[in-house]
Write a protein that holds these residues in place. Sequence first.
Motif, PDB file in Angstrom:
ATOM      1  N   LEU A 162      70.105 -19.784  16.645  1.00 29.48           N
ATOM      2  CA  LEU A 162      71.036 -20.153  15.580  1.00 29.48           C
ATOM      3  C   LEU A 162      70.431 -19.859  14.214  1.00 29.48           C
ATOM      4  O   LEU A 162      71.115 -19.340  13.316  1.00 29.48           O
ATOM      5  CB  LEU A 162      71.407 -21.632  15.699  1.00 29.48           C
ATOM      6  N   ASP A 163      69.154 -20.167  14.051  1.00 33.08           N
ATOM      7  CA  ASP A 163      68.501 -19.906  12.769  1.00 33.08           C
ATOM      8  C   ASP A 163      68.539 -18.416  12.435  1.00 33.08           C
ATOM      9  O   ASP A 163      68.737 -18.027  11.272  1.00 33.08           O
ATOM     10  CB  ASP A 163      67.051 -20.394  12.801  1.00 33.08           C
ATOM     11  N   SER A 164      68.352 -17.570  13.443  1.00 38.91           N
ATOM     12  CA  SER A 164      68.393 -16.126  13.195  1.00 38.91           C
ATOM     13  C   SER A 164      69.793 -15.682  12.792  1.00 38.91           C
ATOM     14  O   SER A 164      69.949 -14.776  11.962  1.00 38.91           O
ATOM     15  CB  SER A 164      67.923 -15.360  14.434  1.00 38.91           C
ATOM     16  N   LEU A 165      70.807 -16.296  13.375  1.00 38.73           N
ATOM     17  CA  LEU A 165      72.186 -15.973  12.999  1.00 38.73           C
ATOM     18  C   LEU A 165      72.488 -16.445  11.584  1.00 38.73           C
ATOM     19  O   LEU A 165      73.154 -15.746  10.807  1.00 38.73           O
ATOM     20  CB  LEU A 165      73.164 -16.612  13.986  1.00 38.73           C
ATOM     21  N   GLU A 166      72.028 -17.642  11.252  1.00 36.86           N
ATOM     22  CA  GLU A 166      72.265 -18.185   9.916  1.00 36.86           C
ATOM     23  C   GLU A 166      71.617 -17.323   8.841  1.00 36.86           C
ATOM     24  O   GLU A 166      72.114 -17.237   7.714  1.00 36.86           O
ATOM     25  CB  GLU A 166      71.715 -19.612   9.831  1.00 36.86           C
ATOM     26  N   ALA A 167      70.501 -16.687   9.173  1.00 37.48           N
ATOM     27  CA  ALA A 167      69.766 -15.899   8.184  1.00 37.48           C
ATOM     28  C   ALA A 167      70.428 -14.553   7.904  1.00 37.48           C
ATOM     29  O   ALA A 167      70.083 -13.884   6.924  1.00 37.48           O
ATOM     30  CB  ALA A 167      68.331 -15.676   8.658  1.00 37.48           C
ATOM     31  N   GLN A 168      71.364 -14.139   8.730  1.00 45.12           N
ATOM     32  CA  GLN A 168      72.003 -12.844   8.535  1.00 45.12           C
ATOM     33  C   GLN A 168      73.029 -12.901   7.408  1.00 45.12           C
ATOM     34  O   GLN A 168      73.556 -13.957   7.077  1.00 45.12           O
ATOM     35  CB  GLN A 168      72.678 -12.388   9.832  1.00 45.12           C
ATOM     36  N   HIS A 169      73.336 -11.740   6.844  1.00 45.30           N
ATOM     37  CA  HIS A 169      74.334 -11.661   5.799  1.00 45.30           C
ATOM     38  C   HIS A 169      75.724 -11.886   6.384  1.00 45.30           C
ATOM     39  O   HIS A 169      75.957 -11.694   7.581  1.00 45.30           O
ATOM     40  CB  HIS A 169      74.280 -10.291   5.108  1.00 45.30           C
ATOM     41  N   ARG A 170      76.639 -12.285   5.518  1.00 43.93           N
ATOM     42  CA  ARG A 170      78.019 -12.466   5.950  1.00 43.93           C
ATOM     43  C   ARG A 170      78.558 -11.154   6.512  1.00 43.93           C
ATOM     44  O   ARG A 170      78.410 -10.110   5.884  1.00 43.93           O
ATOM     45  CB  ARG A 170      78.878 -12.919   4.771  1.00 43.93           C
ATOM     46  N   PRO A 171      79.189 -11.197   7.692  1.00 39.06           N
ATOM     47  CA  PRO A 171      79.751  -9.960   8.256  1.00 39.06           C
ATOM     48  C   PRO A 171      80.805  -9.365   7.330  1.00 39.06           C
ATOM     49  O   PRO A 171      81.631 -10.077   6.764  1.00 39.06           O
ATOM     50  CB  PRO A 171      80.376 -10.425   9.578  1.00 39.06           C
ATOM     51  N   ARG A 172      80.771  -8.061   7.167  1.00 34.59           N
ATOM     52  CA  ARG A 172      81.712  -7.364   6.306  1.00 34.59           C
ATOM     53  C   ARG A 172      82.376  -6.238   7.092  1.00 34.59           C
ATOM     54  O   ARG A 172      81.898  -5.835   8.144  1.00 34.59           O
ATOM     55  CB  ARG A 172      80.992  -6.801   5.074  1.00 34.59           C
ATOM     56  N   PHE A 173      83.450  -5.747   6.521  1.00 38.27           N
ATOM     57  CA  PHE A 173      84.180  -4.667   7.165  1.00 38.27           C
ATOM     58  C   PHE A 173      83.630  -3.326   6.693  1.00 38.27           C
ATOM     59  O   PHE A 173      83.769  -2.957   5.527  1.00 38.27           O
ATOM     60  CB  PHE A 173      85.673  -4.772   6.844  1.00 38.27           C
TER      61      PHE A 173
END
Length: 576
Positions: free
Chosen positions: A174-185
């Motif tokens: 979860l921490d690794s997911l939280e650290a990612q940038h907001r998904p964009r198109f």
Amino acid sequence: MPPKSSRPKKRLPNRKTATNAQNPGSHADHAHDHGNPSPHADQSISQPSVADLERVISRILLLRYEQDLARLFSTHLYHISLVHIPTLVLQCVTVGGPSWVAVNADCDDIKNFFRGAIAMDFRQAGDRIATKSVLWTYTALRHFAKSNGIPICERRGLHSWQLLPYYDALQAHLDSLEAQHRPRFVKPPLLGPPTDALNKLAEAARASKKAKDREWKARVREGYDRACSTMWRVAQEFDVRGYGLVLRQKLVEKWCKCGCSTDHLGEVCEPTVRADEEESGVRAGKEREWDGRGAGVDGWGTEEEEDLWTVDVNVNLHDAQIERDPEAADDDRMTAGELTEWRYMCSEREKEKGNLAFKKGDYAHAIKHYNDAYRIEPELPHYQLNLAAAYLKANNFVEAEHACDVALGQHSSVKGHWRRAQSRKAQGRVDDALKDLREVLRLQPANAEALAEIRALCPTEPLASDEAIASCSSSSAAFSPSGTASSSYSSWIPTPEPPAPLPFAPIETDSRKLKISFLPITVDIPAHFPEEAASAGMRMSKLPGSCSAGIAPGPTGQHTFQYAAWERYMVQRMSD
């Protein structure tokens, strides 16, 4: 979903017994047995609880869903660029000349066309993608459990409490997911070049006897490339975190009072996973990665994923329809696409009632109807923008700002930032109002109202004329986040990015004024709609129409309203 069969409650085994259990068909109905204590009730306060684990799993589901939503919708937009943008380019070429799109690809008409069509598509994205995304993440959790020797109940699937010994691993993920940038198109990098689109343009060149005209083809190709770039920029104005509200509510509020979200997840997903394994075997691509999605997401390697958007799934209208008409035949019930359009029509009718009340100055009733419209169709932001306008007229500036917050959480729009700026200014928050006005100019650099409003809020550096205001739009002054109302006027003006130079000289037709407008849609509505429409399983028939936007009842029970779609629009030349 059929009712659950009754069965006696079972006392939960302790953690050690549960972990060592090897019978995959066993079932411990711990989550619903409120009379028995949790097997982890005696753990120390410092240890994570099942509730903590559920929150981590729910958050993983939500963040993976946002990624899937961005990636699958990006694939959808890629196919739009192959199928529909060439048609748009050719229509504009027919009316405006071969290089009109290349010169005007960033104009408001084209961007507003993309905004309307993407918004209508995106409102369906949450429901269409949620099921697949949840199944992918459940597959990941299931594979993670199996790889650690945790048994999977054949009937009810994975129980969340069995993952408690692996809480730290799940939290780290979860921490690794939280650290990612907001998904964009963005265009999926592994998808190929737009060969189909270029073939379509080449066929049009042959049909118009322009096949040997290299300059004509170069101008049209440049227009196509720039139109695609504009579409991707407009798509990035939409925020995946504002969509998929049904799934978000379930993950935030839990799927039942006992909070056993993962157990309910197993009930739904386990039969599907097992049926797929029995039919196709264990798919290495789905089990290979920890996130369980394999090449189906990263490479879009299967026809099933790529064709997700065009599938028309037959579903029951909703529970109320079944209760009112249990004998109704499946053929008399709405498809998923029809249900989506039915919802949209209901919300548009409420919006039109709100518009009528707004024009009469009855803002209380306008607010009621706009709220009703949003409750029916919560994944279209313009109802909240209507609501903000009504709250502003009613001098309820706090609620107006909140409505804008909701709308901007879905789509960063000119109206959203403008109306929030007005509500913030009325509350005396000049700095925040200026930030919104700056965003208005970022989206629409020539917006004269925003320029004038910034000048009014920055009285220390007055400008004498509209020409002076326009000259400031090209100012190179940088924006200072700590700026105040006394900051210089020009510091609040964003610097627009200049368009790339054209590879050819402009021609006279490039300056033509064109208008791109969506065609309205007409539907047959029975008497006493919408109260009886659901129970009747009404089917909506689309008919071509030419009426203006809005709901307009006709003598035969037909109603016409605006409907943004990639296939339903016209390009007209305006008088110079």
